[in-house]
Motif scaffolding. Structure first.
Motif, PDB file in Angstrom:
ATOM      1  N   LEU A   1       5.134  -3.736  11.103  1.00 32.75           N
ATOM      2  CA  LEU A   1       5.803  -4.766  10.557  1.00 32.75           C
ATOM      3  C   LEU A   1       5.599  -4.802   8.807  1.00 32.75           C
ATOM      4  CD1 LEU A   1       4.422  -7.950  12.702  1.00 32.75           C
ATOM      5  CD2 LEU A   1       6.637  -7.096  12.552  1.00 32.75           C
ATOM      6  N   GLU A   2       6.398  -5.215   8.354  1.00 29.14           N
ATOM      7  CA  GLU A   2       6.353  -5.267   6.851  1.00 29.14           C
ATOM      8  C   GLU A   2       6.570  -6.810   6.318  1.00 29.14           C
ATOM      9  OE1 GLU A   2       9.573  -3.653   3.592  1.00 29.14           O
ATOM     10  OE2 GLU A   2       8.647  -1.965   5.043  1.00 29.14           O
ATOM     11  N   ALA A   3       5.668  -6.822   5.013  1.00 29.03           N
ATOM     12  CA  ALA A   3       5.708  -8.185   4.497  1.00 29.03           C
ATOM     13  C   ALA A   3       6.234  -8.079   3.128  1.00 29.03           C
ATOM     14  CB  ALA A   3       4.728  -9.039   4.603  1.00 29.03           C
ATOM     15  N   ASN A   4       6.868  -8.895   2.463  1.00 27.81           N
ATOM     16  CA  ASN A   4       7.330  -8.478   1.121  1.00 27.81           C
ATOM     17  C   ASN A   4       6.836  -9.736   0.338  1.00 27.81           C
ATOM     18  OD1 ASN A   4       8.860  -5.862   1.081  1.00 27.81           O
ATOM     19  ND2 ASN A   4       9.748  -6.902   2.880  1.00 27.81           N
TER      20      ASN A   4
ATOM     21  N   ASN B   1      -3.385 -12.971  -0.098  1.00 25.08           N
ATOM     22  CA  ASN B   1      -4.679 -13.072   0.521  1.00 25.08           C
ATOM     23  C   ASN B   1      -4.727 -13.207   2.045  1.00 25.08           C
ATOM     24  OD1 ASN B   1      -6.127 -13.027  -1.772  1.00 25.08           O
ATOM     25  ND2 ASN B   1      -6.306 -15.165  -2.141  1.00 25.08           N
ATOM     26  N   LEU B   2      -3.398 -13.973   2.507  1.00 25.81           N
ATOM     27  CA  LEU B   2      -3.325 -13.912   4.065  1.00 25.81           C
ATOM     28  C   LEU B   2      -3.057 -12.657   4.507  1.00 25.81           C
ATOM     29  CD1 LEU B   2      -2.587 -15.740   6.456  1.00 25.81           C
ATOM     30  CD2 LEU B   2      -0.448 -16.070   5.914  1.00 25.81           C
TER      31      LEU B   2
ATOM     32  N   PHE C   1      -2.947  -6.300   6.675  1.00 26.66           N
ATOM     33  CA  PHE C   1      -1.672  -5.417   6.134  1.00 26.66           C
ATOM     34  C   PHE C   1      -2.086  -4.715   4.836  1.00 26.66           C
ATOM     35  CE2 PHE C   1       0.492  -8.274   8.321  1.00 26.66           C
ATOM     36  CZ  PHE C   1       1.628  -8.082   8.542  1.00 26.66           C
ATOM     37  N   ARG C   2      -1.897  -3.381   4.696  1.00 26.58           N
ATOM     38  CA  ARG C   2      -2.031  -2.661   3.561  1.00 26.58           C
ATOM     39  C   ARG C   2      -0.879  -2.561   2.423  1.00 26.58           C
ATOM     40  NH1 ARG C   2      -2.077   2.722   6.797  1.00 26.58           N
ATOM     41  NH2 ARG C   2       0.459   2.769   6.931  1.00 26.58           N
ATOM     42  N   ARG C   3      -1.204  -2.621   1.043  1.00 30.32           N
ATOM     43  CA  ARG C   3      -0.248  -2.491   0.254  1.00 30.32           C
ATOM     44  C   ARG C   3       0.522  -1.056   0.055  1.00 30.32           C
ATOM     45  NH1 ARG C   3       0.908  -1.463  -5.028  1.00 30.32           N
ATOM     46  NH2 ARG C   3       1.994  -2.959  -6.307  1.00 30.32           N
TER      47      ARG C   3
ATOM     48  N   MET D   1      -3.415  -0.041  13.214  1.00 31.36           N
ATOM     49  CA  MET D   1      -4.239  -0.589  12.284  1.00 31.36           C
ATOM     50  C   MET D   1      -4.778  -1.907  12.743  1.00 31.36           C
ATOM     51  SD  MET D   1      -1.709  -0.093   9.083  1.00 31.36           S
ATOM     52  CE  MET D   1      -2.283  -1.126   7.841  1.00 31.36           C
ATOM     53  N   THR D   2      -4.323  -2.561  13.719  1.00 34.62           N
ATOM     54  CA  THR D   2      -4.612  -3.840  14.468  1.00 34.62           C
ATOM     55  C   THR D   2      -5.964  -3.873  15.067  1.00 34.62           C
ATOM     56  OG1 THR D   2      -3.587  -3.611  16.598  1.00 34.62           O
ATOM     57  CG2 THR D   2      -2.385  -4.637  14.382  1.00 34.62           C
TER      58      THR D   2
END
Length: 189
Positions: A129-132, A142-143, A149-151, A177-178
């Protein structure tokens, strides 16, 4: 309020798919949160037609839409989408989410997104999963950090918001990673 159709639940919240009957409650939450969300999401139509169009996306296999509800009352405290789902060798999607002003700062989104992530990896079979996120959206950054998640980098001019192409940081999480993330481990089924 009848509480039905939960997909997964945590101690305080549960997730279910968004449905037509949510329009009135989501419209009220969007109005109450307009000042908080405008900078990050821009102006949005709050009409029945716009909501119907939003729901139509989730009829396709490339999109999933959820609401995060208080487990005991069913009241909506947030929303999440998994968009642009790609199958085959990628098995990934893009995570989008919204908190609402009346219930921010209580940890509901951490619990709720933890459930959405579990659903994405366990039920949908996704691997990534990706978050932008806009670089100055500290609460959102922060969430995703709390959720493991990693940058991965920055995407200049990533999304048009309020008439301006905004830079976004790209964050990602994979199934591997979870296991190391406490908020995700505690809600594993």
């Amino acid at each position: 309020m009848t509480i039905t159709g939960y997909l997964l639940h945590a101690p305080r919240v549960a997730i279910r798919h968004v449905r037509r009957t949510d329009h009135e409650e989501l419209s009220a939450l969007t109005r109450a949160s307009a000042e908080m969300l405008h900078r990050w999401l821009g102006a949005r139509e709050n009409t029945v037609e716009a909501f119907e169009s939003y729901l139509e996306r989730f009829e396709r296999p490339t999109h999933e839409g959820f609401v995060i509800c208080l487990r005991d009352t069913g009241a909506i405290v947030g929303g999440a989408n998994i968009n642009n789902i790609v199958r085959g060798a990628l098995q990934g999607g893009t995570l989008g989410y919204t908190a609402y002003a009346p219930t921010t700062g209580r940890g509901y989104m951490t619990e709720g997104l933890g459930l959405v992530i579990r659903y994405a990896f366990d039920e949908l079979g996704l691997h990534r999963l990706e978050a932008n996120i806009q670089p100055d959206n500290t609460p959102s950054l922060n969430l995703v950090r709390r959720l493991g998640f990693r940058r991965e980098g920055c995407s200049p001019g990533f999304q048009l918001i309020n008439g301006v192409w905004r830079d976004h940081e790209r964050w990602a999480l994979t199934t591997e990673m979870t296991d190391a993330v406490a908020p995700l481990r505690q809600y594993a089924q």
